[in-house]
Design a protein around this motif. Structure first.
Motif, PDB file in Angstrom:
ATOM      1  N   VAL A  95      71.803  32.679  70.432  1.00  0.00           N
ATOM      2  CA  VAL A  95      72.893  33.555  69.989  1.00  0.00           C
ATOM      3  C   VAL A  95      73.964  33.713  71.076  1.00  0.00           C
ATOM      4  O   VAL A  95      75.116  33.293  70.912  1.00  0.00           O
ATOM      5  CB  VAL A  95      72.347  34.951  69.583  1.00  0.00           C
ATOM      6  CG1 VAL A  95      73.491  35.830  69.082  1.00  0.00           C
ATOM      7  CG2 VAL A  95      71.263  34.807  68.527  1.00  0.00           C
ATOM      8  N   ALA A  96      73.571  34.312  72.192  1.00  0.00           N
ATOM      9  CA  ALA A  96      74.566  34.644  73.219  1.00  0.00           C
ATOM     10  C   ALA A  96      75.165  33.392  73.866  1.00  0.00           C
ATOM     11  O   ALA A  96      76.376  33.313  74.077  1.00  0.00           O
ATOM     12  CB  ALA A  96      73.919  35.527  74.288  1.00  0.00           C
ATOM     13  N   GLY A  97      74.323  32.415  74.158  1.00  0.00           N
ATOM     14  CA  GLY A  97      74.803  31.200  74.829  1.00  0.00           C
ATOM     15  C   GLY A  97      75.879  30.486  74.033  1.00  0.00           C
ATOM     16  O   GLY A  97      76.982  30.235  74.541  1.00  0.00           O
ATOM     17  N   PRO A  98      75.602  30.153  72.766  1.00  0.00           N
ATOM     18  CA  PRO A  98      76.636  29.482  71.969  1.00  0.00           C
ATOM     19  C   PRO A  98      77.912  30.310  71.823  1.00  0.00           C
ATOM     20  O   PRO A  98      79.018  29.771  71.836  1.00  0.00           O
ATOM     21  CB  PRO A  98      75.952  29.278  70.613  1.00  0.00           C
ATOM     22  CG  PRO A  98      74.497  29.240  70.932  1.00  0.00           C
ATOM     23  CD  PRO A  98      74.308  30.194  72.079  1.00  0.00           C
ATOM     24  N   ALA A  99      77.737  31.647  71.683  1.00  0.00           N
ATOM     25  CA  ALA A  99      78.929  32.495  71.556  1.00  0.00           C
ATOM     26  C   ALA A  99      79.749  32.449  72.842  1.00  0.00           C
ATOM     27  O   ALA A  99      80.983  32.349  72.811  1.00  0.00           O
ATOM     28  CB  ALA A  99      78.500  33.935  71.256  1.00  0.00           C
ATOM     29  N   PHE A 100      79.040  32.477  73.962  1.00  0.00           N
ATOM     30  CA  PHE A 100      79.725  32.405  75.247  1.00  0.00           C
ATOM     31  C   PHE A 100      80.432  31.051  75.392  1.00  0.00           C
ATOM     32  O   PHE A 100      81.579  30.965  75.856  1.00  0.00           O
ATOM     33  CB  PHE A 100      78.709  32.621  76.367  1.00  0.00           C
ATOM     34  CG  PHE A 100      79.318  32.737  77.736  1.00  0.00           C
ATOM     35  CD1 PHE A 100      80.551  33.354  77.925  1.00  0.00           C
ATOM     36  CD2 PHE A 100      78.656  32.245  78.844  1.00  0.00           C
ATOM     37  CE1 PHE A 100      81.112  33.468  79.187  1.00  0.00           C
ATOM     38  CE2 PHE A 100      79.206  32.345  80.113  1.00  0.00           C
ATOM     39  CZ  PHE A 100      80.434  32.961  80.279  1.00  0.00           C
ATOM     40  N   ALA A 101      79.732  29.995  74.989  1.00  0.00           N
ATOM     41  CA  ALA A 101      80.322  28.651  75.069  1.00  0.00           C
ATOM     42  C   ALA A 101      81.593  28.575  74.232  1.00  0.00           C
ATOM     43  O   ALA A 101      82.585  27.965  74.624  1.00  0.00           O
ATOM     44  CB  ALA A 101      79.312  27.608  74.596  1.00  0.00           C
ATOM     45  N   GLU A 102      81.570  29.228  73.077  1.00  0.00           N
ATOM     46  CA  GLU A 102      82.743  29.235  72.208  1.00  0.00           C
ATOM     47  C   GLU A 102      83.898  29.973  72.870  1.00  0.00           C
ATOM     48  O   GLU A 102      85.051  29.554  72.812  1.00  0.00           O
ATOM     49  CB  GLU A 102      82.380  29.894  70.877  1.00  0.00           C
ATOM     50  CG  GLU A 102      83.433  29.756  69.807  1.00  0.00           C
ATOM     51  CD  GLU A 102      83.793  28.308  69.480  1.00  0.00           C
ATOM     52  OE1 GLU A 102      84.955  28.061  69.154  1.00  0.00           O
ATOM     53  OE2 GLU A 102      82.916  27.431  69.585  1.00  0.00           O
ATOM     54  N   ARG A 103      83.558  31.048  73.555  1.00  0.00           N
ATOM     55  CA  ARG A 103      84.602  31.808  74.244  1.00  0.00           C
ATOM     56  C   ARG A 103      85.198  30.991  75.383  1.00  0.00           C
ATOM     57  O   ARG A 103      86.385  31.053  75.665  1.00  0.00           O
ATOM     58  CB  ARG A 103      84.032  33.118  74.791  1.00  0.00           C
ATOM     59  CG  ARG A 103      83.753  34.119  73.694  1.00  0.00           C
ATOM     60  CD  ARG A 103      83.665  35.515  74.241  1.00  0.00           C
ATOM     61  NE  ARG A 103      84.930  35.923  74.844  1.00  0.00           N
ATOM     62  CZ  ARG A 103      85.156  37.128  75.322  1.00  0.00           C
ATOM     63  NH1 ARG A 103      84.219  38.046  75.259  1.00  0.00           N
ATOM     64  NH2 ARG A 103      86.310  37.438  75.868  1.00  0.00           N
ATOM     65  N   ILE A 104      84.331  30.225  76.035  1.00  0.00           N
ATOM     66  CA  ILE A 104      84.831  29.359  77.112  1.00  0.00           C
ATOM     67  C   ILE A 104      85.840  28.372  76.545  1.00  0.00           C
ATOM     68  O   ILE A 104      86.903  28.128  77.113  1.00  0.00           O
ATOM     69  CB  ILE A 104      83.659  28.607  77.778  1.00  0.00           C
ATOM     70  CG1 ILE A 104      82.827  29.571  78.612  1.00  0.00           C
ATOM     71  CG2 ILE A 104      84.182  27.461  78.655  1.00  0.00           C
ATOM     72  CD1 ILE A 104      81.537  28.978  79.151  1.00  0.00           C
ATOM     73  N   ARG A 105      85.525  27.821  75.382  1.00  0.00           N
ATOM     74  CA  ARG A 105      86.428  26.851  74.779  1.00  0.00           C
ATOM     75  C   ARG A 105      87.739  27.521  74.370  1.00  0.00           C
ATOM     76  O   ARG A 105      88.818  26.983  74.601  1.00  0.00           O
ATOM     77  CB  ARG A 105      85.757  26.208  73.567  1.00  0.00           C
ATOM     78  CG  ARG A 105      86.397  24.909  73.187  1.00  0.00           C
ATOM     79  CD  ARG A 105      85.474  24.026  72.414  1.00  0.00           C
ATOM     80  NE  ARG A 105      85.433  24.417  71.010  1.00  0.00           N
ATOM     81  CZ  ARG A 105      84.884  23.665  70.073  1.00  0.00           C
ATOM     82  NH1 ARG A 105      84.324  22.526  70.385  1.00  0.00           N
ATOM     83  NH2 ARG A 105      84.863  24.060  68.825  1.00  0.00           N
ATOM     84  N   ASP A 106      87.601  28.702  73.801  1.00  0.00           N
ATOM     85  CA  ASP A 106      88.828  29.433  73.452  1.00  0.00           C
ATOM     86  C   ASP A 106      89.648  29.742  74.694  1.00  0.00           C
ATOM     87  O   ASP A 106      90.873  29.679  74.683  1.00  0.00           O
ATOM     88  CB  ASP A 106      88.473  30.744  72.741  1.00  0.00           C
ATOM     89  CG  ASP A 106      88.013  30.481  71.326  1.00  0.00           C
ATOM     90  OD1 ASP A 106      88.231  29.356  70.838  1.00  0.00           O
ATOM     91  OD2 ASP A 106      87.411  31.385  70.720  1.00  0.00           O
ATOM     92  N   GLY A 107      88.948  30.100  75.760  1.00  0.00           N
ATOM     93  CA  GLY A 107      89.626  30.430  77.011  1.00  0.00           C
ATOM     94  C   GLY A 107      90.402  29.240  77.538  1.00  0.00           C
ATOM     95  O   GLY A 107      91.524  29.369  78.024  1.00  0.00           O
ATOM     96  N   ALA A 108      89.789  28.054  77.434  1.00  0.00           N
ATOM     97  CA  ALA A 108      90.485  26.853  77.904  1.00  0.00           C
ATOM     98  C   ALA A 108      91.759  26.654  77.113  1.00  0.00           C
ATOM     99  O   ALA A 108      92.795  26.273  77.656  1.00  0.00           O
ATOM    100  CB  ALA A 108      89.566  25.642  77.767  1.00  0.00           C
TER     101      ALA A 108
END
Lengths: 682, 192
Positions: B20-33
């Protein structure tokens, strides 16, 4: 008996992990990157040379006529085992696969041994083995063909000797630990360094002075290998945040990796810059770490969800007894992140990241020899060892508590089954990628009987861009002519030597990147003569090219020669002397008829810009009024139709390959066919 | 808590993180980029290291589009191939982008898709060109295509994606202008 059952159980697990490779051991390999083909060539070449009594360190079988030193490959001991298998009569492809599976199996057994020692039983051993041997890291390296990195069992084996030494210090155990560390050297200096890091971590935790003594002894034993390590890897260049922040430097590195920088533009400084970039390109990104998925690309590999879950749960169960393992695992994980924290692989480095160097940075800069570990993600093998040990400590704690023993059995069985089959179902499911057929093209048998003389396979590249191109070196084993092409130009001294030789001969330089570089190509008859005097006789062109969806990426079209390049070759060298369904070999004439050539498509009436890597659904709209003798040239691939028709002619296509089609202009019937590089001339 | 319970809790925590948290965080990283470049204006784009090359390509596309030719696909392909080379100079593995540029010339829905993508990259005020070209490809699974393109562009570094998309929309604009000119000419001749 029990040890035999354990060994067989792990063998079954490893076979399941690499399924369906065990079904095709003698014909196929898991060769997703160029390393597999390089290793196959090396084993085959050394075995052949030993049989013939002609083995020398310097060879011009590849990178002809510059020559290449076999010691530059490194990992001599592991390749040596492969050579012994071949000399014992095992076919080369089977020997390579046995080496891969054997390396993985022994890694699992070594981890089992460590877990058994830490947790005092086979259940704990299984826990450790499962964490260590079924990680995406080992899969990624194995699928890439880096067999020497799959033989990672040296680390848990060394840890096993240290645990035993710490528990009951003695001279025999000290010497055993020293030997366990020293023996890694000839197999893999990466892992020698990583094992040393693990040993230092364990010493800081357990404070047994004989550990330091064992590592010192091992260092002394391995000292003679240092010159060989220096040969294998040139001195590492300095790294800096400024470099990683520089967009232009990233662009240059991308073009270098893509093989699109002009050969003449390559110089020491630019190649050093490219090598320095490898450090951050090979660092684990936070995005990879927080998902820890089972991926096929080793650069994105991590210990994996299962390893973190079992390791952390084990540490929670074992309490203080596992804190040391967890601490070392954490430290190693931080080192895998490389010199700066990067969230993902989008270059360049963000400013906030550049201002926060991680521990890897000062170690790389100032600790002697550490910079040899210029691929930080590989340090996760230390993490894996420690997570495995923590997991086995936890299993021991649960079993000692006399509650939940049955649950441990059930959990281990379920996790073991899931772990050993991960490549087939988890995340990217890399195990479902088709295996590579490693059988040699029969064309090379034909070439082997042809007149002596060195070969250039075109397009010539200075980077192993695609699988089809990476296989050229492997094909040398079949035709046995010396070969200019070489996968090892990733080493900058060899690339500079290649540049000096090829750039000095405009004819050979014209063959460079011939699939992508547009003309004009200019060279003199004397350049061809000079190539012949240097020993070259054959130029090989492929009419069928493997459709590369992995290594090649956007560069996959680099292998497909366009009509203009084919016209240039025919105009220079005449019609091919050797032909098959898959390839042509042009013979270099001793005395070219023309004194000078300049090939250009500019001004050729009716020629078109090539359709570049598009998948067009026919019919195309347009009108065409061809002149007499007008021809169409294109590459076609089944999707899924097995043939394409041009006018009245039918051209059969082969699955998974691009096929060159040349015909008089006519209506193209290509329903269900992918077409690229369509060119009309005349 | 006994060791088994501690292990179970830790296992549940780690599993929850990675599922749950890992994929959500990964998605935020992508959005951040992506977000790092969201504030880019047209001026910023013009200062991009590849902007000069992009401008050359767009000029060339204009020239090609003005010629009397029925080979629309070829015009698009010339630009597509060059844009690919442009993009490849910054990052490999961009081959799938070509269909995006190439098919725009004849695929009516893709301009709308391109506009949506542009909006995602911060170009919400870019006018959406009118759909051009006939539906030349019966049987084409447009939805699947659109999904694939969205995925491809999502995976691009934002700046590269923007250069490509900007070029694409420029090309569409050229084609729209040409179509209007042709219609006006036809009307003037009384054959519209």
């Amino acid at each position: 008996v029990r040890a035999g059952v354990v060994a067989l159980a792990w063998l079954a697990g490893i076979l399941a992990f690499w399924w369906p490779l065990p079904l095709q051991m003698a014909t196929h390999v898991r060769g997703e990157r160029f390393d597999a083909w390089t290793t196959l060539w090396l084993i085959g070449h050394v075995a052949d040379a030993l049989r013939a009594g002609t083995l020398t360190a310097e060879t011009d079988a590849i990178l002809f006529p510059v020559g290449y030193n076999l010691w530059s490959f490194g990992h001599a001991a592991l390749q040596g085992i492969g050579v012994l298998l071949v000399l014992a009569g095992v076919p080369l492809i089977a020997a390579y696969n046995l080496l891969l599976l054997g390396a993985h199996w022994t890694s699992a057994l070594a981890a089992h041994l460590l877990g058994h020692e830490v947790g005092g039983g086979h259940r704990a051993g299984f826990g450790c083995g499962m964490v260590f041997a079924t990680s995406p890291y080992l899969y990624g390296e194995g699928a890439a063909g880096c067999v020497e990195l799959v033989s990672a069992g040296f680390l848990p084996f060394f840890a096993w000797t240290l645990v035993r030494l710490a528990r009951a210090p003695s001279w025999p155990r000290t010497l055993a630990a020293a030997a366990a560390l020293a023996v890694i050297g000839p197999f893999n200096w990466y892992y020698t360094l990583f094992a040393g890091m693990l040993g230092l971590g364990m010493w800081l935790w357990l404070r047994e002075p004989r550990m330091l003594l064992a590592m010192g002894l091992a260092a002394a034993l391995d000292a003679p290998l240092i010159p060989m390590v220096r040969r294998e890897t040139p001195p590492r260049p300095a790294i800096s945040a400024a470099l990683f922040e520089d967009e232009a430097a990233w662009a240059r590195t991308a073009r270098l990796s893509d093989g699109t920088l002009d050969l003449a533009d390559l110089d020491e400084a630019l190649l050093e810059e490219g090598d320095a970039m490898q450090v951050i390109r090979n660092s684990t990104h936070v995005r990879s770490l927080v998902t820890s998925e089972f991926v096929g690309n080793p650069l994105r590999s991590t210990p994996g969800i299962l390893a973190f879950a079992v390791g952390i749960a084990g540490a929670a169960a074992a309490g203080r007894r596992a804190l040391g393992w967890l601490g070392i695992a954490g430290a190693a994980t931080v080192l895998t992140l490389g010199p700066f924290l990067t969230l993902d692989d989008s270059p360049p480095l963000a400013a906030w990241s550049a201002s926060l160097p991680l521990p890897y940075f000062p170690l790389y800069e100032w600790l002697p020899f550490f910079s040899k570990a210029y691929r930080p993600y590989r340090i996760c093998v230390v993490t894996l060892t420690c997570l495995g040990a923590a997991g086995s400590a936890g299993i021991a704690a649960i079993l000692a508590d006399r509650r939940g023993g049955r649950a441990v059995d059930v959990a281990l069985a379920a996790l073991g089954l899931a772990a050993c089959t991960q490549p087939s179902w988890a995340a990217e499911r890399p195990g479902t990628t088709p295996l590579q057929d490693a059988r040699q093209d029969p064309f090379y048998a034909l070439l082997s009987t042809a007149e002596a003389g060195a070969v250039v396979e075109v397009p010539l590249h200075y980077q192993p861009l695609t699988l089809a191109n990476a296989r050229f070196q492997y094909a040398q084993l079949a035709h046995r002519h010396p070969l200019l092409n070489c996968n090892q130009l990733i080493r900058r001294p060899d690339l500079l030597a290649f540049r000096d030789y090829v750039a000095a001969n405009p004819f050979l330089a014209a063959l460079l990147d011939l699939g992508r570089r547009p003309g004009p190509w200019s060279f003199a008859g004397g350049d061809v003569e000079r190539a012949v005097r240097d020993g070259f006789r054959w130029v090989v062109v492929h009419r069928r090219v493997e459709a590369d969806t992995g290594l090649g990426g956007a560069a996959a079209s680099a292998d497909l020669l366009g009509a203009a390049a084919l016209r240039m070759l025919r105009g220079t060298l005449g019609e091919p002397v050797l032909t098959s369904e898959t390839a042509w070999a042009f013979r270099l004439p001793d005395q070219p008829e023309n004194a000078r050539w300049s090939w250009s498509d500019e001004g050729v009436e009716g020629s078109t810009t090539p359709l570049d890597w598009a998948r067009w659904r026919l019919p195309l709209r347009g009108t065409l009024e061809p002149g007499p003798g007008a021809r169409v040239t294109f590459w076609a691939k089944p999707e899924p139709a097995a043939e394409v028709r041009v006018g009245g002619q039918t051209f059969p296509l082969a699955d998974g390959t691009w096929t060159l089609v040349e015909a008089p202009v006519g209506v193209i019937a290509a329903d269900g066919v992918a077409i690229t590089r369509l060119e009309v001339s005349g | 808590l006994n060791p088994g319970a501690r292990a179970t809790l830790a296992l549940a925590g780690v599993t929850a993180f990675f599922l749950v948290a890992g994929p959500a965080f990964a998605e935020r990283i992508r959005d951040g980029a992506r977000g790092r470049h969201r504030a880019w204006s047209a001026d910023d784009l013009s200062r991009h290291p590849d902007a000069r090359r992009a401008a050359e390509l767009i000029t060339r596309a204009r020239e090609l589009a003005r010629r009397e030719t029925t080979w629309d696909f070829m015009v698009a392909e010339v630009v597509g191939g060059d844009l690919r080379r442009l993009a490849a100079s910054r990052l490999p593995n961009l081959a799938p982008v070509i269909p995006l540029v190439g098919v725009n010339a004849v695929e009516p829905e893709l301009p709308v898709l391109a506009a949506r993508l542009m909006a995602r990259f911060g170009y919400a005020d870019v006018p959406v060109p009118a759909p051009t070209g006939p539906d030349a490809w019966p049987g084409w699974d447009r939805r699947a295509r659109a999904r694939a393109l969205l995925t491809v562009v999502d995976d691009l570094p934002p700046d590269v994606g923007r250069v490509i998309l900007a070029g694409t929309l420029e090309l569409l604009e050229v084609q729209r202008a040409r179509a209007e000119a042709e219609r006006a000419a036809a009307e003037a001749l009384g054959v519209g």
